[in-house]
Design an enzyme around this catalytic site. Structure first.
Site, mmCIF file in Angstrom:
data_model
loop_
_atom_site.group_PDB
_atom_site.id
_atom_site.type_symbol
_atom_site.label_atom_id
_atom_site.label_comp_id
_atom_site.label_asym_id
_atom_site.label_seq_id
_atom_site.Cartn_x
_atom_site.Cartn_y
_atom_site.Cartn_z
ATOM 1 N N LYS A 114 0.825 -1.203 0.000
ATOM 2 C CA LYS A 114 0.000 0.000 0.000
ATOM 3 C C LYS A 114 0.862 1.257 0.000
ATOM 4 O O LYS A 114 0.564 2.225 -0.709
ATOM 5 C CB LYS A 114 -0.957 -0.005 1.203
ATOM 6 N N LYS A 198 -4.303 -10.262 -10.052
ATOM 7 C CA LYS A 198 -5.318 -10.495 -9.025
ATOM 8 C C LYS A 198 -6.407 -9.410 -9.122
ATOM 9 O O LYS A 198 -6.090 -8.232 -9.218
ATOM 10 C CB LYS A 198 -4.656 -10.426 -7.645
ATOM 11 N N LYS A 201 -9.998 -4.031 -6.002
ATOM 12 C CA LYS A 201 -10.557 -2.706 -6.283
ATOM 13 C C LYS A 201 -9.450 -1.677 -6.447
ATOM 14 O O LYS A 201 -9.611 -0.704 -7.160
ATOM 15 C CB LYS A 201 -11.614 -2.276 -5.266
HETATM 16 P P1 ADP Z 1 -9.495 -5.799 -2.584
HETATM 17 O O1 ADP Z 1 -8.184 -6.454 -2.956
HETATM 18 O O2 ADP Z 1 -10.391 -5.646 -3.761
HETATM 19 O O3 ADP Z 1 -9.298 -4.502 -1.817
HETATM 20 P P2 ADP Z 1 -10.185 -6.887 -0.032
HETATM 21 O O4 ADP Z 1 -8.748 -6.781 0.399
HETATM 22 O O5 ADP Z 1 -11.179 -5.959 0.559
HETATM 23 O O6 ADP Z 1 -10.240 -6.800 -1.622
HETATM 24 O O7 ADP Z 1 -10.632 -8.386 0.187
HETATM 25 C C1 ADP Z 1 -11.779 -8.836 0.881
HETATM 26 C C2 ADP Z 1 -11.768 -10.351 0.896
HETATM 27 O O8 ADP Z 1 -11.885 -10.861 -0.451
HETATM 28 C C3 ADP Z 1 -10.488 -10.966 1.449
HETATM 29 O O9 ADP Z 1 -10.780 -12.155 2.160
HETATM 30 C C4 ADP Z 1 -9.680 -11.265 0.231
HETATM 31 O O10 ADP Z 1 -8.751 -12.306 0.438
HETATM 32 C C5 ADP Z 1 -10.756 -11.669 -0.768
HETATM 33 N N1 ADP Z 1 -10.322 -11.348 -2.127
HETATM 34 C C6 ADP Z 1 -10.154 -10.100 -2.638
HETATM 35 N N2 ADP Z 1 -9.747 -10.160 -3.921
HETATM 36 C C7 ADP Z 1 -9.659 -11.479 -4.225
HETATM 37 C C8 ADP Z 1 -9.286 -12.203 -5.414
HETATM 38 N N3 ADP Z 1 -8.960 -11.567 -6.518
HETATM 39 N N4 ADP Z 1 -9.286 -13.551 -5.367
HETATM 40 C C9 ADP Z 1 -9.630 -14.206 -4.226
HETATM 41 N N5 ADP Z 1 -9.996 -13.586 -3.085
HETATM 42 C C10 ADP Z 1 -10.015 -12.243 -3.078
#
Ligand code: ADP
Ligand code: TRP
Length: 328
Positions: A114, A198, A201
């Site tokens: 980050k 991956k 957002k």
């Molecule tokens: P982002 O990466 O979009 O900010 P978050 O960190 O808020 O997503 O993730 C929320 C949940 O969703 C977590 O448990 C995370 O491991 C899962 N997650 C987010 N993106 C993915 C992905 N591309 N594949 C699998 N799990 C994901």
């Protein structure tokens, strides 16, 4: 009688939920609500590390609750609540921080990533894993369903719990905090985004669960592919289209698309259209449920209130134990 397994997970309301969130975390969490006592929360304290717009934070939190319920979270089985409705987690986070080595936090990927992408190096971002450890430990959680990117946070949690137990526990009284296990689903541990990285957002490569039809189609049609010609055979193993199709289509349908990839004669655009149709159908019952929930003005507030009551009751007991153990 054996105590039911306690399952806990959280999701930040820092944006709109995408299908990576759904397949990586929400679907496994929803499936687990039948296997034990499930507690799922909206991590609004955590979201403050990236979101500084109070109106957006409040709206996103409600929206995540709505979307989670629409996707199948059953509030009669699982408690759904806001993290900040259990403010004792911040007290536990403080206590945990007193035994957490700074060097352990310095190794956390998510902080480094980050900051590398331009986030300010705030103390709250740095100690994010300590608050997350408190979220998990305050409910004596056994299992934490998450995507692979959260694995390191669960390892840090286990490490901190072990330190508390070593520092304040005794052979006579037993451990103070329970060490949780991550539950990461192999097939969906990393759902790719439309650029093949991956889905996240923060990368702008998402397909949202409840996006409108036109936008969702546009996103699917912009999945990045190589320049193989329509007639030429294509490699199904290196394709984002295939990976996403595998999440929503049946085994036979996946097999058939794989064969068509290998044979050649169909272009990527065609495959993307087919993926879009499947994806759109897959989420149709959830869109319907979402509209129903929206018609009942008080439903979400009632669910969150009930969930918070349940969560507070557990947190209260665990905090009593922790406070006694450390001398508060
Ligand atoms: P982002 O990466 O979009 O900010 P978050 O960190 O808020 O997503 O993730 C929320 C949940 O969703 C977590 O448990 C995370 O491991 C899962 N997650 C987010 N993106 C993915 C992905 N591309 N594949 C699998 N799990 C994901
Ligand atoms: N860090 C998690 C994420 O970004 C959200 C989260 C906060 C969480 N506290 C948690 C997940 C406790 C599981 C358990 O996705």
């Amino acid at each position: 009688m054996k105590k039911p397994m306690r399952i806990l997970s959280g999701i930040q309301p820092s944006g709109i939920l995408h299908i990576g969130n759904y397949f990586g975390m929400m679907r496994p969490a929803i499936a687990l609500q039948d296997e034990g006592e499930a507690l799922y929360f909206i991590a609004d304290y955590h979201a403050l590390t990236s979101l500084r717009d109070p109106i957006a934070l409040r709206e996103n939190s409600r929206r995540v609750a709505l979307d989670f319920l629409a996707c199948g979270l059953n509030p009669d089985k699982a408690a759904l609540f806001l993290q900040s409705d259990v403010p004792q987690v911040t007290e536990l986070a403080w206590i945990l921080s007193t035994v957490t080595p700074v060097s352990r936090l310095e190794l956390a990927h998510s902080y480094k990533d980050k900051v590398a992408r331009g986030a300010a190096a705030a103390a709250g971002l740095f100690t994010y894993p300590v608050l997350m450890a408190a979220d998990i430990l305050i409910y004596d959680s056994d299992i934490v369903p998450v995507g692979k990117d959260q694995k390191q946070h669960i390892e840090i949690t286990r490490d901190i719990a072990a330190r508390i137990n070593e520092t304040f526990g005794s052979a006579r009284k037993g451990p103070i905090l329970k060490l949780p296990e991550p539950r990461i689903q192999k097939q969906t541990e990393v759902v790719p985004g439309i650029d093949g990285q991956k889905m996240s957002k923060s990368y702008g490569n998402t397909i949202d669960i409840f996006g409108d039809e036109k936008e969702t189609r546009k996103r699917v049609m912009s999945i990045v592919t190589d320049s193989t010609l329509v007639e030429a055979p294509k490699n199904p193993d290196a394709s984002t289209i295939m990976q996403l199709y595998g999440l929503v289509a049946s085994k036979d349908e996946v097999q058939e698309m794989r064969e068509q990839f290998r044979k050649g004669g169909r272009g990527y655009g065609d495959f993307k259209k087919q993926l879009f149709e499947k994806l759109w159908d897959y989420f149709a019952p959830m869109r319907k449920r979402r509209d129903e929930i929206l018609r009942d003005k008080n439903y979400i507030d009632d669910v969150l209130e009930r969930g918070a009551r349940r969560a507070n009751a557990i947190a209260h007991e665990v905090m009593k134990r922790v406070r006694a153990a450390v001398g508060l």
